[in-house]
Scaffold this active site. Structure first.
Site, short mmCIF file in Angstrom:
data_model
loop_
_atom_site.label_atom_id
_atom_site.label_comp_id
_atom_site.label_asym_id
_atom_site.label_seq_id
_atom_site.Cartn_x
_atom_site.Cartn_y
_atom_site.Cartn_z
N GLN A 1 0.43 -3.30 -6.27
CA GLN A 1 0.32 -4.57 -6.97
C GLN A 1 1.54 -5.44 -6.67
OE1 GLN A 1 -2.28 -5.68 -8.96
NE2 GLN A 1 -1.21 -7.63 -9.02
N LYS B 1 -9.02 -4.01 -12.20
CA LYS B 1 -9.44 -3.19 -11.06
C LYS B 1 -9.91 -1.82 -11.51
CE LYS B 1 -6.26 -5.82 -8.34
NZ LYS B 1 -4.85 -6.03 -8.12
N ASP C 1 -6.18 -3.19 1.49
CA ASP C 1 -5.80 -4.60 1.50
C ASP C 1 -5.88 -5.20 2.90
OD1 ASP C 1 -5.36 -5.83 -0.92
OD2 ASP C 1 -3.33 -5.06 -1.14
#
Length: 353
Positions: free
Chosen positions: A157, A113, A180
């Protein structure tokens, strides 16, 4: 998803937090909000069936939906958008990633990422905490990023160590930085007609992008989502419904899955069961978006296995009109949409959208 989804342990379909741990095993029934279309879930037991031989006349090689190429297009669009933002206002988006523990797979995803952010011109922020960090320490990091005006997206995460309440941590992320798309406010807005979420979960949004950028019509079509997780299945169904599809979810309690799937013009396979959707389940010409990623034993491969999806690719490609491969389909889209969500968060923060 493969090399890009935020949850390390079961990338494509089981990014399960405590808020969705029973996502594929409990019963769900839901109808749309004041809408003529109805999302219906049938109770019963989900059955798999062996692929039946189809008449040769019904077989046609499906068009491959190239997720790598489409993801590359999205990432280039983000790169250009970020460059324009920097030129106009001297600011760029910022994405913060919080990692708790020393899992090698999680570290690999976080590094991927960060690399993607650098390629897009997005500032990358990160906090790595030891595996024995307290929940309060994690919440403090999230609160600091919530208050940082240079951070426009926050990603925790997963999975986190067992002693940390993942739902509480995810709920502490500002819904204005919830790239998200898991915050209850964003989820609730997605579910309601006439309201817009600030963010949509990356993988379901990626599925819709694959369909639309491949020229596959959604409005007026019948769509079936196989699987009802909070991460993929339910938001994917809501996104399809928002685009005027007639949507059905089948799941572990559905007694006639094969018959229901066979009606669909669009199938999104996101059940977490290897090669469950067979070619014999499909309506000829249907579009198949395969979210799953599973390791299948294969002695011919160096690692002793190969990656396959939740749809049986070999039988499905003979019936479908279009299909995503595994790998190389949905997986690359997840991180591309993460970058896009982050850029859009910055644009809102700076009054550019």
């Amino acid at each position: 998803l493969g090399d890009s989804h935020h949850r390390a342990s079961r990338p494509d379909t089981t990014a399960s937090t405590k808020m969705n741990a029973a996502a594929v095993a409990t019963t769900f029934a839901w109808s749309t909000f004041a809408a003529p279309l109805r999302l219906r879930v049938t109770r019963g037991a989900l059955r798999t069936a062996p692929a039946r031989a189809l008449p040769r006349s019904a077989r046609a090689e499906a068009k491959l939906i190239d997720g790598k190429a489409i993801a590359a297009d999205v990432r280039e669009e983000v790169r250009v958008g970020v460059a324009q933002m920097k030129e106009k206002i001297g600011k760029v988006p910022g994405l913060a990633v919080v990692l708790v523990g020393e899992r090698k797979d999680s570290q690999t995803y976080v590094n991927a990422k960060k690399k993607a952010c650098a390629e897009a011109g997005i500032d990358s922020f990160g906090t790595d905490l030891p595996g024995d960090a307290t929940e309060e320490e994690v919440l403090k990091v999230v609160a600091d990023y919530n208050a940082d005006p240079n951070v426009h997206g926050i990603l925790v995460q997963l999975p986190m160590p067992d002693h940390i309440d993942e739902e509480r941590v995810l709920g502490a992320i500002s819904y204005e930085k919830d790239v998200d798309g898991f915050h209850p406010l964003n989820t609730g807005r997605l579910a309601q007609r006439g309201r817009e979420p600030l963010f949509v979960p990356c993988t379901p949004r990626g599925c819709i992008e694959l369909l639309e950028r491949s020229g596959i019509d959604i409005a007026g079509k019948e769509a079936v989502v196989v699987g009802r997780s909070n991460v993929v299945g339910i938001p994917a169904a809501m996104l399809l419904q928002r685009r005027d599809a007639t949507v059905t979810i089948v799941h572990s309690r559905t007694p006639n899955s094969e018959e229901i799937v066979r009606r669909a013009d669009i199938v999104i396979a996101a059940c977490g069961r290897m090669e469950m959707v067979k070619g014999s389940w499909l309506k000829p010409g249907a579009a198949v978006i395969d979210v799953g990623i599973n390791a299948k034993d294969d002695s011919s491969k160096k690692l002793g296995y190969r990656l396959v999806g939740d749809a049986d690719f070999e039988s499905c490609k003979e019936v479908a009109g279009a299909i995503t491969p595994v790998p190389g389909g949905v997986g690359p889209m997840t991180i591309a949409i993460l970058l896009k969500n982050t850029m859009e968060g910055a644009m809102r923060a700076y009054g550019m959208m």
